[in-house]
Scaffold this motif. Sequence first.
Motif, PDB file in Angstrom:
ATOM      1  N   MET A  40       0.814  -1.213   0.000  1.00  0.00           N
ATOM      2  CA  MET A  40       0.000   0.000   0.000  1.00  0.00           C
ATOM      3  C   MET A  40       0.851   1.268   0.000  1.00  0.00           C
ATOM      4  SD  MET A  40      -2.690  -1.305  -0.647  1.00  0.00           S
ATOM      5  CE  MET A  40      -3.457   0.291  -0.938  1.00  0.00           C
ATOM      6  N   SER A  41       2.109   1.145   0.429  1.00  0.00           N
ATOM      7  CA  SER A  41       2.983   2.333   0.383  1.00  0.00           C
ATOM      8  C   SER A  41       3.223   2.765  -1.060  1.00  0.00           C
ATOM      9  CB  SER A  41       4.316   2.044   1.096  1.00  0.00           C
ATOM     10  OG  SER A  41       5.115   1.164   0.324  1.00  0.00           O
ATOM     11  N   LYS A  42       2.995   1.849  -2.003  1.00  0.00           N
ATOM     12  CA  LYS A  42       3.227   2.156  -3.423  1.00  0.00           C
ATOM     13  C   LYS A  42       1.931   2.187  -4.225  1.00  0.00           C
ATOM     14  CE  LYS A  42       7.759  -0.121  -3.315  1.00  0.00           C
ATOM     15  NZ  LYS A  42       7.731  -0.804  -2.008  1.00  0.00           N
ATOM     16  N   SER A  43       0.810   2.215  -3.562  1.00  0.00           N
ATOM     17  CA  SER A  43      -0.474   2.126  -4.272  1.00  0.00           C
ATOM     18  C   SER A  43      -0.814   3.438  -4.970  1.00  0.00           C
ATOM     19  CB  SER A  43      -1.586   1.768  -3.286  1.00  0.00           C
ATOM     20  OG  SER A  43      -1.759   2.810  -2.346  1.00  0.00           O
ATOM     21  N   ASN A  44      -1.610   3.333  -6.038  1.00  0.00           N
ATOM     22  CA  ASN A  44      -2.008   4.554  -6.750  1.00  0.00           C
ATOM     23  C   ASN A  44      -3.509   4.799  -6.705  1.00  0.00           C
ATOM     24  OD1 ASN A  44      -3.058   2.788  -8.640  1.00  0.00           O
ATOM     25  ND2 ASN A  44      -1.489   3.143 -10.184  1.00  0.00           N
ATOM     26  N   ALA A  45      -4.262   3.911  -6.041  1.00  0.00           N
ATOM     27  CA  ALA A  45      -5.716   4.098  -6.002  1.00  0.00           C
ATOM     28  C   ALA A  45      -6.318   3.350  -4.821  1.00  0.00           C
ATOM     29  CB  ALA A  45      -6.347   3.588  -7.294  1.00  0.00           C
ATOM     30  N   GLN A  46      -7.464   3.822  -4.391  1.00  0.00           N
ATOM     31  CA  GLN A  46      -8.214   3.102  -3.360  1.00  0.00           C
ATOM     32  C   GLN A  46      -8.890   1.888  -4.006  1.00  0.00           C
ATOM     33  OE1 GLN A  46      -7.233   4.266  -0.808  1.00  0.00           O
ATOM     34  NE2 GLN A  46      -7.112   6.477  -0.925  1.00  0.00           N
ATOM     35  N   LEU A  47      -8.873   0.785  -3.289  1.00  0.00           N
ATOM     36  CA  LEU A  47      -9.428  -0.497  -3.751  1.00  0.00           C
ATOM     37  C   LEU A  47      -8.522  -1.165  -4.779  1.00  0.00           C
ATOM     38  CD1 LEU A  47     -13.318  -0.527  -4.045  1.00  0.00           C
ATOM     39  CD2 LEU A  47     -11.850  -1.517  -2.284  1.00  0.00           C
ATOM     40  N   MET A  48      -7.220  -0.935  -4.626  1.00  0.00           N
ATOM     41  CA  MET A  48      -6.257  -1.575  -5.516  1.00  0.00           C
ATOM     42  C   MET A  48      -6.076  -3.042  -5.112  1.00  0.00           C
ATOM     43  SD  MET A  48      -2.198  -0.875  -5.835  1.00  0.00           S
ATOM     44  CE  MET A  48      -1.847  -2.068  -4.547  1.00  0.00           C
ATOM     45  N   PRO A  49      -6.345  -3.991  -6.035  1.00  0.00           N
ATOM     46  CA  PRO A  49      -6.099  -5.396  -5.682  1.00  0.00           C
ATOM     47  C   PRO A  49      -4.614  -5.584  -5.342  1.00  0.00           C
ATOM     48  CG  PRO A  49      -7.414  -5.237  -7.694  1.00  0.00           C
ATOM     49  CD  PRO A  49      -6.901  -3.848  -7.389  1.00  0.00           C
ATOM     50  N   ILE A  50      -4.323  -6.198  -4.188  1.00  0.00           N
ATOM     51  CA  ILE A  50      -2.916  -6.300  -3.768  1.00  0.00           C
ATOM     52  C   ILE A  50      -2.227  -7.525  -4.376  1.00  0.00           C
ATOM     53  CG2 ILE A  50      -3.254  -4.916  -1.684  1.00  0.00           C
ATOM     54  CD1 ILE A  50      -3.077  -7.455  -0.031  1.00  0.00           C
ATOM     55  N   PHE A  51      -3.010  -8.416  -4.983  1.00  0.00           N
ATOM     56  CA  PHE A  51      -2.454  -9.527  -5.765  1.00  0.00           C
ATOM     57  C   PHE A  51      -2.968  -9.379  -7.204  1.00  0.00           C
ATOM     58  CE2 PHE A  51      -2.698 -11.261  -1.412  1.00  0.00           C
ATOM     59  CZ  PHE A  51      -1.380 -11.648  -1.236  1.00  0.00           C
ATOM     60  N   PRO A  52      -2.231  -9.919  -8.184  1.00  0.00           N
ATOM     61  CA  PRO A  52      -2.662  -9.715  -9.576  1.00  0.00           C
ATOM     62  C   PRO A  52      -3.707 -10.727 -10.047  1.00  0.00           C
ATOM     63  CG  PRO A  52      -0.517 -10.780  -9.529  1.00  0.00           C
ATOM     64  CD  PRO A  52      -0.902 -10.557  -8.105  1.00  0.00           C
ATOM     65  N   TYR A  53      -4.532 -11.221  -9.145  1.00  0.00           N
ATOM     66  CA  TYR A  53      -5.524 -12.231  -9.522  1.00  0.00           C
ATOM     67  C   TYR A  53      -6.932 -11.746  -9.178  1.00  0.00           C
ATOM     68  CZ  TYR A  53      -1.180 -14.905  -9.036  1.00  0.00           C
ATOM     69  OH  TYR A  53       0.125 -15.337  -9.112  1.00  0.00           O
ATOM     70  N   ASP A  54      -7.785 -11.637 -10.171  1.00  0.00           N
ATOM     71  CA  ASP A  54      -9.175 -11.252  -9.877  1.00  0.00           C
ATOM     72  C   ASP A  54     -10.169 -12.000 -10.769  1.00  0.00           C
ATOM     73  OD1 ASP A  54      -8.873  -9.991 -12.317  1.00  0.00           O
ATOM     74  OD2 ASP A  54      -8.972  -7.953 -11.523  1.00  0.00           O
ATOM     75  N   GLY A  55      -9.775 -13.175 -11.257  1.00  0.00           N
ATOM     76  CA  GLY A  55     -10.665 -13.978 -12.092  1.00  0.00           C
ATOM     77  C   GLY A  55     -11.723 -14.695 -11.266  1.00  0.00           C
TER      78      GLY A  55
END
Length: 249
Positions: A40-55
């Motif tokens: 989250m220290s490097k996030s660019n948006a709220q509700l950013m998935p923290i893993f690259p999986y959302d299938g």
Amino acid sequence: MTTAVDSPTTVALPEITRSRHVPPPSGPREPLKVSVYERMSKSNAQLMPIFPYDGAGAIVPCGAVLYGGPDRTHGHFFHWNTVSELLVAWGCNEGMIATGSLMATQPFHGVNSFLRDEKKEGAFMLATITQRQSSEAGQREALSAKCEKCKQELVKLEYASAPEGAPDYDPTAFGGQEGDPFLQFSTMWGSQEFVKIRNSEEGRTCQECGHENYIFDQMPWGWNVFYDKTRIANEAYRSLEAAAKGAQG
Ligand SMILES: [Zn+2]
């Protein structure tokens, strides 16, 4: 001296056939480990998935870092989701939710800064909101806003948010293209679309009482940034593919 050891054939094995197993990784969704604080220290948006999986079927923890300050304005809106959401507060100061607590949200819920006073320097919340993507058809989401004066609904954007792998998944939904290596996250697309409608003159003007509502500040939410960067990442990937093809003749 010798010690008697049971032969394996004589040892009764515990009944394990009924226990539930997490299947081993299949490849496309490799196990990953992250620190929510580092990520989250490097996030660019709220509700950013923290893993690259959302299938379809994926459990998707999405991070949010909200903080107060004299120039911070988060506005207010409502979110509706057909899939359940669980909020975990990983650290808060002067927040509406205590550090270390969990909250299961209602399918229709209000969203704001989650801070007692968004104008207060030092107030913050670092949280994840986790949803499980549906494997069946029918996953949907909506965002809406109400008039700050009379509470009449101003605008509502409802959309199908079927994830990749669901029977009703559409690769061209959420601003994507067939074959995109990096898929847009439906909530990011929906949220930045919602802001466009919400901030239009028609969207801001209450049909009931005529009140002209405030312009919703997307800066503290960053959805357009996330959406644009995902689109550009896909374009950049394609430009390298095209360059490689050109170089190979
Ligand atoms: Zn009104």
